[in-house]
Scaffold this motif. Structure first.
Motif, PDB file in Angstrom:
ATOM      1  N   TRP A 220       2.586  -2.308 -10.598  1.00  0.00           N
ATOM      2  CA  TRP A 220       3.907  -2.787 -10.193  1.00  0.00           C
ATOM      3  C   TRP A 220       4.063  -2.729  -8.670  1.00  0.00           C
ATOM      4  O   TRP A 220       4.584  -3.638  -8.037  1.00  0.00           O
ATOM      5  N   PHE A 224       4.717  -5.811  -6.212  1.00  0.00           N
ATOM      6  CA  PHE A 224       5.855  -5.809  -5.290  1.00  0.00           C
ATOM      7  C   PHE A 224       5.399  -6.104  -3.855  1.00  0.00           C
ATOM      8  O   PHE A 224       5.991  -6.914  -3.149  1.00  0.00           O
ATOM      9  N   PRO A 251       9.675   3.036  -8.492  1.00  0.00           N
ATOM     10  CA  PRO A 251       8.267   3.270  -8.117  1.00  0.00           C
ATOM     11  C   PRO A 251       7.835   2.376  -6.958  1.00  0.00           C
ATOM     12  O   PRO A 251       7.020   2.793  -6.130  1.00  0.00           O
ATOM     13  N   GLU A 252       8.391   1.163  -6.875  1.00  0.00           N
ATOM     14  CA  GLU A 252       7.962   0.255  -5.811  1.00  0.00           C
ATOM     15  C   GLU A 252       8.450   0.706  -4.434  1.00  0.00           C
ATOM     16  O   GLU A 252       7.951   0.231  -3.408  1.00  0.00           O
ATOM     17  N   LYS A 253       9.448   1.611  -4.392  1.00  0.00           N
ATOM     18  CA  LYS A 253       9.926   2.092  -3.098  1.00  0.00           C
ATOM     19  C   LYS A 253       9.431   3.505  -2.789  1.00  0.00           C
ATOM     20  O   LYS A 253       9.812   4.095  -1.784  1.00  0.00           O
TER      21      LYS A 253
END
Lengths: 255, 427
Positions: A220, A224, A251-253
């Motif tokens: 992911w 992203f 999770p992407e940040k």
């Protein structure tokens, strides 16, 4: 002298308190959650016992006077947990019962306008949770997410997630308010339990979550990163859409 | 799953898909059935936002970036020296399901480079969608690309599994297409679009007669045009757009400012800024056509082939047509109210509702939400004051620009001086 009604913090408790206001024809009355109550010398405090029958009568009475959305608005505003919001709700309900026509859209009344604004804020937070919940698959096969919404919106989210994830067990847990909603493949129920914040520490991840889970989070993140167009970078817009306080659950940040 | 291999493929094939701007996940009617996975009957949800500020709603990837075509504007073109990769059908299914179950996405947007031929490629895209629907009981959103030149039978099948279908016409003019994509033909874009349009019409007819008709592309069709790659004028873009809206009942046309990706001398060079303002003005024009009852010929024509960059197209139209103003806010019909700068669709509805009870004055208009710093020069209301009296278009423009702050003020000051997109011509 003011009368202060203290209730247990539940919605039924609040409606019970409002029932008492009408039954005893109280004036100069304020309503407070027990956790916010502070005894003072000049006011008479009275403890309200939550009575679902009384609460139901108020709730049914409202349905004759205002729309379903109007009632929903009261509930949403209650979920905002703003310390003095009970008094605005009391005002709204008092005006409703004393008027022949529905007053729910009378925005010349500043308190009714305020109720409308707060309910929109709660709506927005609910929608954000629909978007920002991130499930992780635990070793015992439950899709698990933790959140800390600004308002107590979990009860509003349950329908959305139930319709969408009908074939997987899931639990969304509010770390701030220490309860969650759990779907067992049949129903959604509110569950009260202690969950250690250790569950979110990356070093302990494999104690709780599957190896595949770690891999999908990584996928992911890769997705992203690669769907961004650097020459169009616009961080102001980015942060406007995802305020920083939500980053720790995405999770992407988290890198 | 071989995660290392998938990670590499995903990075290549997400990167190659990102220039497609559409990310809509709304407008479908597909509900969860048989306690399966997913539901796309609600409003669209943006689950995240990339650092460029764009919404992430769908897993947007190419099935492969191998391509037999050599379109100059495309990063996947045959002659470009880049890493190539291809997903297997099952890999895309697994990624979609696992992302969806974790609430990362609303569904899948699958496009592809063209390998072998159009039908072969379209078949693979359909295979993914079919597997998701039939084997995984997946009711999330699926957007498939219609491959130019794909057969009618395949387009029929695609619509049975997809919520939305789209063909990107990319280059607004035929001459631009000839220059930049010599092996592509406008007719090949139109063919699948035509088929899908007819199927949607047929679905609606059958639906009104029969109870059970399988859903067909419930979220409709869309397309995309690249802006600023082929020296086209705004008029050429918007006339093409209006034609496609009308002839194919499109839900949306997207405009994508060209991001330079090659040293090809037919195109703006690498380092050329993305034409953000122009892109924004085109979207505003698109809105005027769809929601404000404007005809494209009023906004763009021989005398005015390009939009003004420093003011929006509605204000620009109003200043060219001052003879149609002032509008009496208490009497004008809806169509005319929609043309007043500073009045949007919502405020027009509020004005029409509110003026039934009383004649509206400046104070009322302000509390309704009308932007008076613009509107006051174009309307009269229950008051003697009319601000627009005896002023020329140039004076009005100056007054309005001084009283409002454009979100583009920085770009307008620097970018436009450096590079005038409106008059760009390829060399």
């Amino acid at each position: 002298m003011n009368t202060i009604l203290i209730y247990d913090g539940s919605f039924n408790g609040l409606l019970s308190a409002i029932f008492n206001v009408f039954e005893l024809r109280l004036t100069n009355v304020r309503i407070k959650r027990r956790e916010y109550s502070q005894q003072n010398f000049f006011d008479a405090e009275e403890e309200i016992i939550t009575d679902t029958e009384k609460a139901k009568r108020v709730w049914m009475g409202l349905s004759k006077k205002i729309s379903q959305q109007g009632r929903q608005k009261i509930y949403k505003v209650f979920l905002s947990e703003i310390p003095t919001i009970e008094n605005a709700i009391l005002h709204f309900i008092k005006r409703t019962f004393s008027s022949e026509v529905s007053i729910e859209n009378d925005y010349s009344d500043p308190i009714i306008l305020e109720i409308d604004k707060v309910s929109k804020k709660v709506d927005r937070e609910k929608h954000r949770m629909d978007a920002f919940v991130r499930f992780r698959l635990t070793n015992d096969g439950i899709y698990f997410a933790t959140i800390e919404p600004d308002f107590n919106v979990l009860p509003l989210n349950s329908e959305h997630f139930k319709k969408r994830y009908a074939d997987q067990k899931w639990l969304i847990y509010d770390l701030k308010r220490k309860y969650g909603i759990y779907y067992n493949l049949q129903n959604v129920a509110i569950v009260e339990l202690e969950i250690s914040s250790e569950v979110n520490s990356s070093t302990k991840a494999l104690t709780y979550f599957t190896v595949d889970e770690i891999n999908f989070q990584e996928l992911w993140r890769i997705y992203f990163k690669n769907s961004n167009i650097p020459s169009r970078k616009n961080m102001r817009l980015h942060i406007k859409h995802i305020p920083k306080r939500y980053w720790k659950y995405l999770p992407e940040k988290r890198f | 799953m071989d995660f290392d291999r998938i990670k590499e493929k995903l990075s290549i094939l997400a990167d190659a898909a990102k220039y497609d701007v559409s990310c809509s996940s709304s407008g479908s009617k597909r509900q969860n059935k048989n306690n399966g996975l997913g539901n796309s009957s609600g409003m669209g949800i943006c689950h995240s936002y990339t650092e460029d500020g764009r919404c992430v709603s769908l897993l947007k990837i190419l099935l492969t970036n191998h391509c037999i075509f050599d379109c100059a504007y495309c990063v996947t073109r045959k002659s470009n020296d880049i890493k190539r990769a291809a997903f297997k059908v099952q890999e895309v299914v697994d990624l979609t399901i696992n992302f969806y179950r974790r609430n990362y996405i609303e569904g899948l947007f699958l496009s592809s480079g063209i390998f072998k031929n159009a039908d072969y490629t379209m078949e693979r895209l359909i295979a993914v969608a079919k597997k998701l629907r039939e084997e995984e009981n997946f009711n999330g959103y699926i957007h498939l690309k219609s491959i130019p030149g794909a057969s009618d039978e395949l387009m029929r099948e695609a619509g049975l599994y997809a919520d939305r279908l789209s063909v990107n016409i990319e280059i607004p003019t035929e001459k631009g297409l000839k220059l930049l994509a010599p092996d592509k033909n406008r007719k090949d874009f139109i063919k699948p679009m035509e088929k899908v349009k007819n199927e949607i019409i047929q679905y609606k007819n059958e639906k009104s007669l029969l109870k059970k008709v399988p859903l067909y592309a419930p979220a409709g069709q869309s397309t995309q045009m690249i802006v600023g790659a082929s020296g086209e004028s705004d008029a050429e873009i918007m006339y093409t757009s209006a034609f496609f809206y009308k002839s194919f009942n499109l839900k949306r046309v997207y405009y994508s400012g060209y991001v330079p990706i090659s040293h090809d001398n037919r195109l703006p060079g690498i380092g050329t800024p993305v034409p953000f303002i122009r892109e924004n003005r085109l979207y505003q024009t698109d809105w005027l056509l769809r929601f404000y009852e404007f005809d494209v010929r009023e906004l763009l024509n021989k005398e005015h082939p390009n939009l003004e960059s420093d003011i929006d197209p509605k204000l620009s139209w109003a200043l060219r047509n001052l003879d149609q103003f002032p509008v009496d806010i208490n009497k004008a019909d809806m169509q005319m109210l929609l043309r007043v700068p500073g009045l949007g669709v919502k405020s027009v509805h509020k004005v029409i509702a509110a003026r039934k009870y009383r004649k509206l004055n400046w104070e009322n208009l302000k509390s309704i939400g009308v932007l008076l710093n613009r509107a006051k020069y174009f309307i009269t209301c229950d008051s003697r004051i009319f601000e627009g009296k005896d002023r020329t278009a140039a004076q009005l423009k100056g007054l309005i620009m001084n009283s409002s702050k454009s979100k583009f003020r920085n770009e307008l000051n620097t970018q436009l001086n450096l590079f005038d997109h409106q008059n760009f011509q390829p060399t």
